[in-house]
Enzyme design. Structure first.
Site, PDB file in Angstrom:
ATOM      1  CG  HIS A   1      27.377  43.565  37.255  1.00 41.52           C
ATOM      2  ND1 HIS A   1      28.119  44.734  36.549  1.00 41.52           N
ATOM      3  CD2 HIS A   1      28.121  43.569  38.459  1.00 41.52           C
ATOM      4  CE1 HIS A   1      29.221  45.124  37.170  1.00 41.52           C
ATOM      5  NE2 HIS A   1      29.242  44.149  38.385  1.00 41.52           N
TER       6      HIS A   1
ATOM      7  CD  GLU B   1      32.041  45.491  40.825  1.00 39.97           C
ATOM      8  OE1 GLU B   1      33.124  45.955  41.042  1.00 39.97           O
ATOM      9  OE2 GLU B   1      31.580  45.278  39.745  1.00 39.97           O
TER      10      GLU B   1
ATOM     11  CG  ASP C   1      28.311  43.226  33.367  1.00 39.44           C
ATOM     12  OD1 ASP C   1      27.978  44.091  33.791  1.00 39.44           O
ATOM     13  OD2 ASP C   1      29.447  42.713  33.532  1.00 39.44           O
TER      14      ASP C   1
END
Length: 549
Positions: free
Chosen positions: A260, A327, A190
């Protein structure tokens, strides 16, 4: 490994903690979680005494598993060549995870179609142990025929924000086995840290695995000034995978892309969109969503192919590779001339279609290695691959699951409204800042228990595409195992029943009674759960210390 309850006479008090007071009759109906599909317990008659332990058939490979499970629950065992107390048989009609269990005063019989089914039968047995009228351990007379409602019964562990050592992961796996979970989704990369070893790219862990500081837990807008670093070695990952497999649990790795990706790009800046203004990648020191995404270039795809090869070697039994896909801000692609050229060359109308193009390229790599792609529900933006499996997390987008099911895709339900266990659990939590959560959503175990993973309105012929459900535990505000346990238990027990028990067999009032009977087990094994009555944790002081590597 879970700490053991040992008996008999020398530690009768500990036996009482594990299975109830010695005066409790063995004749009561077992308080199993999850509730079996079909259970008949004969009351008013004597059961199978465990006073002298259990004799296991020496020649049967399942006896080694039985030996481990019984001994971890304080029951002595011995391997014998004949006159065993347990009879194991195969029955393919029960499927991979079903089992049939019968207990009489003279014997225990377990039929299963696979090792997994036998493991679940053994867990049902040890959850049924009680004291007879003499205070000795015993099993009631039982007839159980059981199989899970869903094939995916999972927990997600985030090692990127805060890592847990292997010893703690093993404890989690032991608890998962007890409650018949079969999937550990392991989030390994991440923005705030890359924890996955990749031999061709050592800077992924030496650079991408280290951040300069973190937000203060209890004061999220303040930096703690303390460097945080760490990663797992290949040997540690193989150890976790092997330990999980022995307990019927598959470990699904997640490598985030295309978003990410800050940690990876900080380690190898050429993987990012180098042609944008102000390009300065770093391992992120704050939580939330960050703009750095992989560049959609051939250099990036070669890198990802190497990473996928390493993942396949470390997780050989996982049928899936989770690619995240969530995202992923599109700002950098909009600013990048190179990304815009890729769009023109491939006839892509917008950046959402560019993300779909990116994911399809990766899916071909994954499929060519005999595995399947799974990702969060954003992977459908720009077009969902017909062979991808989608993990539905955004509860405010109820049509996303329906759309995927209509296309023929499999889904795993992880709605944040019910299954984000990093969310607050409601009244009763300690007031100390270290119990900060990502929000105050009042996500109680009762709300978890009320979930039906099959979306409302799903046609019956599509229901089989709902593989199951999973709780996600993001660790921005969870620095160590005691706080992880506090977030997960007892909500995980409610989820275990949602994922296993037939819908028409669920009963919240009955579950609460059985939940209360599980609490002494959690106490005896030092699980720092939120108590269902007032929320007081078992070890409040243990949560304050942030564990670092």
């Amino acid at each position: 490994m879970i700490s053991k309850c040992i008996f008999p006479a020398t530690v009768v008090s500990l036996f009482s903690v594990c299975w109830g007071a010695p005066s409790a009759p063995v004749l009561e109906t077992p308080h199993m979680i999850p509730r079996p599909a079909a259970l008949r317990a004969q009351t008013g008659e004597s059961g199978f005494s465990l006073k002298n332990g259990v004799r296991l058939p020496e020649e049967n490979p399942l006896s080694r598993q039985a030996e481990r499970i019984f001994r971890d629950n304080g029951i002595n065992t011995v391997l014998v060549k004949n006159k065993a107390d347990i009879i194991f048989t195969e029955d393919a009609s029960l499927g991979r995870e079903g089992y049939r269990l019968a207990v009489t005063p003279d014997s225990i019989s377990i039929a299963s179609g696979s090792v997994n089914g036998a493991l679940y039968a053994l867990q049902s047995l040890v959850q049924s142990v009680a004291a007879d009228r003499n205070g000795d351990p015993a099993l009631p007379r039982l007839d159980v025929e059981d199989r899970p409602r869903f094939s995916w019964r999972g927990l997600m562990m985030d090692s990127c924000r805060h890592m847990m050592p292997v010893r703690d992961i093993k404890k989690i796996l032991d608890l998962m086995e007890r409650y018949k979970f079969n999937t550990l989704h392991w989030h390994l990369t991440d923005d705030q840290g890359w924890r996955l070893p990749v031999s061709k790219y050592p800077r992924l862990t030496t650079v991408g695995g280290a951040r300069a500081q973190s937000p203060v837990i209890g004061s999220r807008n303040k930096a703690d000034g303390a460097p945080y670093s760490g990663h797992y070695t290949p040997e540690e990952i193989r150890e976790v995978v092997r330990y999980a497999k022995d307990r019927g649990i598959t470990v699904i790795p997640e490598v985030e892309m295309p978003g990410h990706a800050s940690a990876a790009i900080a380690a190898y800046p050429e993987l990012g969109n180098t042609d944008i203004p102000g390009y300065a990648p770093k391992v992120q020191e704050t939580w939330g969503v960050h703009p750095y995404t992989f560049a959609p270039t051939e250099k990036t795809f070669r890198f990802l192919e190497d990473v996928i090869d390493e993942v396949c070697a470390l997780f050989p039994d996982s049928p899936y590779i989770h690619i995240g896909g969530d995202e992923a801000p599109k700002d950098q692609w909009k600013q990048s001339p190179a990304a815009q050229q890729v769009m023109r060359d491939n006839g892509l109308a917008n950046e959402h279609e560019l993300q779909s193009y990116f994911i399809r390229r990766v899916e071909k790599m994954i499929n060519s290695r005999g595995k399947r792609l799974i990702g969060w529900d954003e992977i459908q933006e720009g077009g969902l691959s017909p062979t991808a499996t989608m993990m539905v997390w955004r509860s405010w987008m109820p049509n996303s699951a329906r759309h995927a099911l209509e296309q023929g895709n499999d889904v795993v339900m992880t709605p944040n409204s019910h299954l984000y266990f990093d969310y607050d659990q409601g009244p009763g939590k300690p007031s100390v800042p270290e119990y900060e959560t990502i929000n105050n959503d009042n996500l109680t175990w009762q709300r978890v228990y009320g979930l039906d993973p099959v979306p409302q309105g799903t046609p019956r012929e599509r229901e089989k595409q709902v593989l199951g459900c999973q709780a996600n535990i993001w660790t921005e505000y969870i620095p160590n195992l005691p706080k992880w346990e506090y977030h997960v238990f007892p909500r995980a027990l409610a989820l275990a029943e949602v994922a296993w028990t037939p819908k028409d067999q669920k009963n919240e009032k009955d579950f609460r009674k059985r939940l209360d009977r599980q609490l002494p087990f959690l106490d005896a094994h030092n699980v720092n759960y939120k108590r269902p009555d007032n929320g007081a944790p078992a070890q409040p002081e243990a949560v304050i210390t942030r564990e670092r590597r």
